[in-house]
Design a protein around this motif. Structure first.
Motif, PDB file in Angstrom:
ATOM      1  N   ARG A 364      27.079  59.190  11.209  1.00 35.97           N
ATOM      2  CA  ARG A 364      27.496  59.330   9.802  1.00 35.97           C
ATOM      3  C   ARG A 364      27.864  60.775   9.494  1.00 35.97           C
ATOM      4  NH1 ARG A 364      22.755  57.452   6.354  1.00 35.97           N
ATOM      5  NH2 ARG A 364      24.104  58.280   4.743  1.00 35.97           N
ATOM      6  N   VAL A 367      31.392  62.532  10.384  1.00 34.82           N
ATOM      7  CA  VAL A 367      32.574  62.418   9.518  1.00 34.82           C
ATOM      8  C   VAL A 367      32.921  63.789   8.914  1.00 34.82           C
ATOM      9  CG1 VAL A 367      33.382  61.352   7.348  1.00 34.82           C
ATOM     10  CG2 VAL A 367      32.009  60.019   8.979  1.00 34.82           C
ATOM     11  N   ARG A 399      29.418  49.646  11.319  1.00 33.35           N
ATOM     12  CA  ARG A 399      30.685  49.012  10.914  1.00 33.35           C
ATOM     13  C   ARG A 399      30.382  47.730  10.125  1.00 33.35           C
ATOM     14  NH1 ARG A 399      33.173  48.290  16.037  1.00 33.35           N
ATOM     15  NH2 ARG A 399      33.148  50.543  16.320  1.00 33.35           N
ATOM     16  N   ASN A 402      29.425  48.324   6.741  1.00 33.03           N
ATOM     17  CA  ASN A 402      30.454  49.042   5.985  1.00 33.03           C
ATOM     18  C   ASN A 402      30.074  50.470   5.644  1.00 33.03           C
ATOM     19  OD1 ASN A 402      32.902  47.932   5.572  1.00 33.03           O
ATOM     20  ND2 ASN A 402      32.104  46.457   4.053  1.00 33.03           N
ATOM     21  N   SER A 404      30.323  54.434   6.330  1.00 28.90           N
ATOM     22  CA  SER A 404      31.326  55.308   6.933  1.00 28.90           C
ATOM     23  C   SER A 404      30.719  56.128   8.079  1.00 28.90           C
ATOM     24  CB  SER A 404      31.889  56.180   5.806  1.00 28.90           C
ATOM     25  OG  SER A 404      32.084  57.450   6.234  1.00 28.90           O
TER      26      SER A 404
END
Ligand code: PEP
Ligand code: MG
Length: 556
Positions: A364, A367, A399, A402, A404
């Motif tokens: 996470r 990102v 995933r 959902n 990111s």
């Protein structure tokens, strides 16, 4: 400075019964202890140092202290069975710990650690003991101890610690690495130093020559004061090299990165002078806590670092617990040879939920910057494949939820076990990068415990065997154009850096305190000379020859 002898608190529980007449006074004292425990915990919570997660943990500890059912059972043990109060406390807490440890739910099982912590607190208070004295130092001291755990060093009020002297430990023990990182002089492996000093005694610690002078003459004291001033000046002069772009005289660019153990300001002060983070030892994040750090908390720490470094890579190593690094709140099986045992990645494979929580936080946080994931203690290609498979599982789970995350994160390994070093050609095709952990590589290659002072002379990181093995790793990764760095203590030693650069290493990661001296050495080194030196060293027979040779070539 003056000696501060550190003795870790060790409860001594006497399994004795009391006379019936003592029961009432014991009950009174037990109530006092409960009150003190609650006060101590409240003070901890109100202290500004704790984050919200930690405050919640100590709030839960207050709830345990106030638990009426447990207190009633302890009182029954004292009054009816006439157990000594420490014994009664231990007996009842142990009963609950047993029940909780068997729970199916991992979260409930982890609460056993909280019960243990509270139990220790109550027994310590019964004995009249105080919190870890290293976390409440109030003036300058030289800490003298039989041993210091990395968690003791992490808890230490470092601004007051002028030096550290211990009876055990070696150059690459984690306590030494932490001390070096804080810039605290340390001399380790000094037999009987506890017996030969007393609290308040004035001593001198000469960590350059590995000497401790316990009975100072007036002249010696003056002499050491002067040496100290000179040393501090040298350190401050060295800072002029920090802004240099790290390149050799012939403009070969070498990447220079930091080893860190937290996202604290003090650790990141020199960030702007570096090419990234070459090693984030995340276990220190776990060690500074009272319970396993949750996903959100880890995510915040990793995000903070990668955001700060922007495009520069930040290599975050997954949990490397075991060996000399323990978690107070996580009970691990006792092992005769912990450095050869269930350590690091092996432990993560056994405790998959803990591993997955960390991987979730990492994917996470990725990102927000250039985060690379690195696995410690990889021994085989099978280890690499299994670890990567778990990373894929975690990506899939994120995933599905959902959430990111980044799916193209670079995944690499530490090379610190000779078996994987010898498989470097195949390993290089399985990973995106590698970093050579010379501390463990030396320990496992030479078969020498890195903590044991009695075999310290066999721990030879300048042994030609080390350079021969490293050459093989660098060549194999080079063939496949996969980056390989050095992040063990050799990566911060200017002489070793010269030889390793000669073998083709182009990226080093080190403690902040080594940055200036490594940049200085690089700025005065020609890569052809480094290569010539490396070729010579590969042909030498002993570590002593290597050291003498390098001293003759690099007299500074
Ligand atoms: C090493 O082994 O060289 C290394 C960098 O890891 P650690 O010192 O944390 O074991
Ligand atoms: Mg290691």
């Amino acid at each position: 400075g003056r000696v501060f002898q550190y003795q870790p608190y060790q409860p001594e529980i006497r399994h004795e019964t009391i006379a019936k007449a003592q029961a009432d006074s014991c009950m009174e004292k037990y109530k006092c202890v409960l009150f003190q425990a609650e006060e101590e915990l409240k003070q901890l919570i109100e202290g500004s140092e704790l984050d919200e997660e930690e405050k919640k943990i100590f709030q839960a500890h207050i709830d345990i202290v106030q638990d009426e059912e447990m207190s009633r059972e302890i009182e029954d043990e004292i009054r009816d069975n006439l157990l000594s109060p420490q014994w009664a406390i231990q007996e009842v807490y142990e009963r609950y710990i047993q029940i909780i440890s068997k729970a199916k739910n991992a979260l409930i099982r982890e609460r056993a650690a909280d019960l243990k912590d509270v139990c220790q607190r109550l027994i310590r208070l019964w004995d009249g003991g105080h919190e870890n004295p290293l976390s409440s130092l109030a003036g300058d001291v030289i800490v003298v101890a039989q041993d210091l755990l990395p968690s003791d060093t992490a808890a230490m009020k470092t601004e007051y610690v002028k030096a550290i002297v211990t009876e055990v430990g070696g150059y690459t023990s984690h306590m030494a690495i932490l001390a070096r990182n804080y810039g605290i002089p340390a001399v380790l492996g000094v037999a009987d130093i506890m017996k030969n000093t007393e609290n308040g005694q004035k001593i001198a610690v000469d960590a350059k020559d590995g000497k401790v002078i316990t009975h100072l003459t007036v002249d010696q004291e003056k002499q050491y004061q002067v040496m100290r001033e000179e040393y501090l000046k040298k350190i401050s002069d060295m800072r002029q090299y920090l802004p240099l772009v790290p390149e050799t005289l012939d403009k070969t660019r070498i990447e220079v990165c930091l080893n860190i153990g937290s996202a604290d300001k003090s650790e990141l002060e020199l960030e702007s002078y570096t090419d990234g983070v070459g090693l984030f030892r995340t276990e220190f994040l776990y060690m500074s806590k009272k319970a396993l750090p949750e996903e959100e908390e880890q995510f915040r720490v990793y995000k903070k670092i990668v955001t700060m470094y922007g495009e520069r890579p930040v290599i975050i190593r997954t949990l490397d617990i075991g060996g000399d690094k323990k978690l107070d709140y996580l009970e691990l099986p006792r092992e005769d040879n912990p450095f050869l045992g269930l350590r690091a990645l092996r432990l993560c494979f056994e405790m998959k939920p803990i591993f997955k929580t960390q991987l979730r936080a990492l994917l996470r946080a990725a990102v927000y910057g250039n985060l690379w994931i690195m696995f410690p203690m990889v021994g085989s290609i099978g280890d690499i494949r299994f670890a990567k498979q778990i990373v894929e599982e975690v990506k899939e789970e994120l995933r599905e939820e959902n959430i990111s995350c980044r799916t193209d994160v670079k995944v690499g390994i530490m090379i610190e076990i000779p078996s994987i070093a010898l498989m470097a050609d195949i390993a290089a095709s399985e990973v995106d990068f590698a970093s050579i952990g010379t501390n463990d590589l030396c320990q496992y290659l030479m078969a020498v415990d890195r903590l044991n002072p009695s075999v310290a002379k066999y721990y030879q990181s300048f042994h030609p065997a080390m350079f021969r093995l490293i050459r093989q790793i660098v060549e194999e990764f080079g063939k496949q154009k996969k980056p390989v760095s050095v992040c063990g203590e050799m990566g911060g030693n200017p002489q070793a850096v010269a030889l390793l650069a000669g073998l083709g290493v182009r990226k080093f990661s080190m403690n902040a305190s080594s940055l200036a001296s490594v940049k200085k050495m690089l700025s005065q080194m020609d890569i052809c000379k480094a290569e010539r030196m490396a070729r010579t060293v590969l042909e030498l027979s002993t570590a002593v020859q290597v050291e003498e040779y390098i001293k003759s070539e690099l007299p500074d």
